[in-house]
Enzyme design. Structure first.
Site, mmCIF file in Angstrom:
data_model
loop_
_atom_site.group_PDB
_atom_site.id
_atom_site.type_symbol
_atom_site.label_atom_id
_atom_site.label_comp_id
_atom_site.label_asym_id
_atom_site.label_seq_id
_atom_site.Cartn_x
_atom_site.Cartn_y
_atom_site.Cartn_z
ATOM 1 N N ASN A 64 -3.873 9.206 -7.044
ATOM 2 C CA ASN A 64 -2.681 10.057 -7.180
ATOM 3 C C ASN A 64 -1.396 9.303 -6.876
ATOM 4 O O ASN A 64 -0.363 9.913 -6.618
ATOM 5 C CB ASN A 64 -2.786 11.248 -6.220
ATOM 6 C CG ASN A 64 -4.059 12.032 -6.416
ATOM 7 O OD1 ASN A 64 -4.467 12.276 -7.545
ATOM 8 N ND2 ASN A 64 -4.696 12.424 -5.329
ATOM 9 N N ASP A 93 0.869 -1.164 0.000
ATOM 10 C CA ASP A 93 0.000 0.000 0.000
ATOM 11 C C ASP A 93 0.918 1.231 0.000
ATOM 12 O O ASP A 93 2.111 1.129 0.310
ATOM 13 C CB ASP A 93 -0.901 -0.010 1.236
ATOM 14 C CG ASP A 93 -1.818 1.194 1.307
ATOM 15 O OD1 ASP A 93 -2.389 1.571 0.261
ATOM 16 O OD2 ASP A 93 -1.954 1.770 2.398
ATOM 17 N N ASP A 101 -0.112 5.077 0.937
ATOM 18 C CA ASP A 101 -0.341 6.044 2.012
ATOM 19 C C ASP A 101 -0.289 5.355 3.370
ATOM 20 O O ASP A 101 -1.074 4.455 3.660
ATOM 21 C CB ASP A 101 -1.702 6.720 1.841
ATOM 22 C CG ASP A 101 -1.818 7.442 0.510
ATOM 23 O OD1 ASP A 101 -0.828 8.024 0.065
ATOM 24 O OD2 ASP A 101 -2.914 7.410 -0.094
ATOM 25 N N SER A 148 -5.622 5.305 -3.833
ATOM 26 C CA SER A 148 -5.455 6.682 -4.300
ATOM 27 C C SER A 148 -5.394 6.752 -5.815
ATOM 28 O O SER A 148 -4.802 5.895 -6.475
ATOM 29 C CB SER A 148 -4.176 7.274 -3.709
ATOM 30 O OG SER A 148 -3.901 8.539 -4.266
ATOM 31 N N GLY A 206 -8.192 4.070 3.609
ATOM 32 C CA GLY A 206 -7.966 2.889 2.788
ATOM 33 C C GLY A 206 -8.945 2.678 1.658
ATOM 34 O O GLY A 206 -8.727 1.824 0.796
ATOM 35 N N ASP A 214 -1.610 -0.653 6.130
ATOM 36 C CA ASP A 214 -1.779 0.021 7.418
ATOM 37 C C ASP A 214 -3.236 0.264 7.755
ATOM 38 O O ASP A 214 -3.544 0.719 8.860
ATOM 39 C CB ASP A 214 -1.035 1.367 7.430
ATOM 40 C CG ASP A 214 -1.723 2.406 6.559
ATOM 41 O OD1 ASP A 214 -1.956 3.534 7.028
ATOM 42 O OD2 ASP A 214 -2.038 2.081 5.393
#
Length: 252
Positions: free
Chosen positions: A142, A18, A20, A140, A62, A198
């Protein structure tokens, strides 16, 4: 059961990260951006309870951006039109609100930049040196921009983000489809891959997808909760696992 000295990464051929909160502390930027969207939105309409960071971790963390908008609005019994990706940012639609959040995210990213977690970079580089493949799987839209801002884009040839998921018609986390898709792009099965997450939704997605190893990174949501969601291991920093991943995969 593996021998006491065996690493949980021994049979793992690829590590799916992941973004972020795992590779980069951009979760902090997302928290600020969502607050700048929903705190005034709810206040202007006199809707209680007021927006708080707890809302982010309960309804948004998430998930794909528009799913986060839908979940937060539903928590306050707010109904707005779905809209389209062509809506103006800030329009009172699901997509318009999501696009406004995106604008706030990029304002903060451009102003402050982002530095990857040192321990995560150490673990990432150790994974690559061990001969394991790596990929990013992020809700995301981005992810590519964030990887470039954090100087990590040269490590990854496979990035399955929100844009890729939309183009491929894949549901986002907590569904396992984006992780499974990344494994397929690497030519592997889920059982041959580890997932590093996370967020509860990401851990749940990895467990639902029957991945070979699910590692939770506790950046504040709580180790017990990540274990309850399906993590095999929980660490506070990926540096703790560098020694486990340095040896080459033992599987054929």
């Amino acid at each position: 059961m593996p021998a006491d000295d065996a690493s949980p990464f021994d049979p793992i051929k690829a590590v799916l990260f992941d973004l972020d909160g795992v590779l980069t502390p951009t979760v902090d930027i997302h928290v600020v951006a969502w607050s700048r969207l929903f705190a005034p939105y709810l206040a202007e309409r006199g809707i209680a309870p007021a927006y708080s960071d707890d809302d982010y971790y309960t309804y948004i963390d998430g998930r794909p951006r528009v799913d986060g908008v839908r979940a937060l609005l539903a928590s306050r019994d707010i109904v707005v039109p779905e809209g389209t990706p062509d809506d103006a940012p800030g329009s009172n639609t699901v997509w318009g609100l999501g696009l406004r959040k995106n604008d706030e995210f990029f304002k903060t990213l451009e102003a402050d930049g982002v530095i990857a977690y040192p321990g995560s970079v150490d673990f990432l580089d150790a994974s690559i040196r061990s001969g394991r493949q790596v990929a990013v799987v992020s809700s995301s839209r981005n992810a590519v921009s964030v990887l470039a801002a954090a100087a990590l884009d040269d490590r990854f040839t496979i990035v399955v983000d929100g844009l890729v998921a939309t183009d491929a018609g894949l549901p986002g986390k907590p569904a396992p489809d984006t992780f499974v898709y990344a494994a397929e792009l690497l030519g592997l099965t889920p059982a041959e891959c580890a997932v590093i997450e996370d967020a509860h939704s990401g851990v749940q997605a990895a467990r639902e997808g029957a991945f070979g190893l699910v590692v939770g990174v506790d950046r504040g949501v709580g180790a017990d909760g990540l274990l309850a969601s399906g993590a095999d291991i929980v660490v506070s920093d990926l540096a703790e696992l560098v020694d486990d991943v340095v040896t080459p995969c033992r599987s054929s």
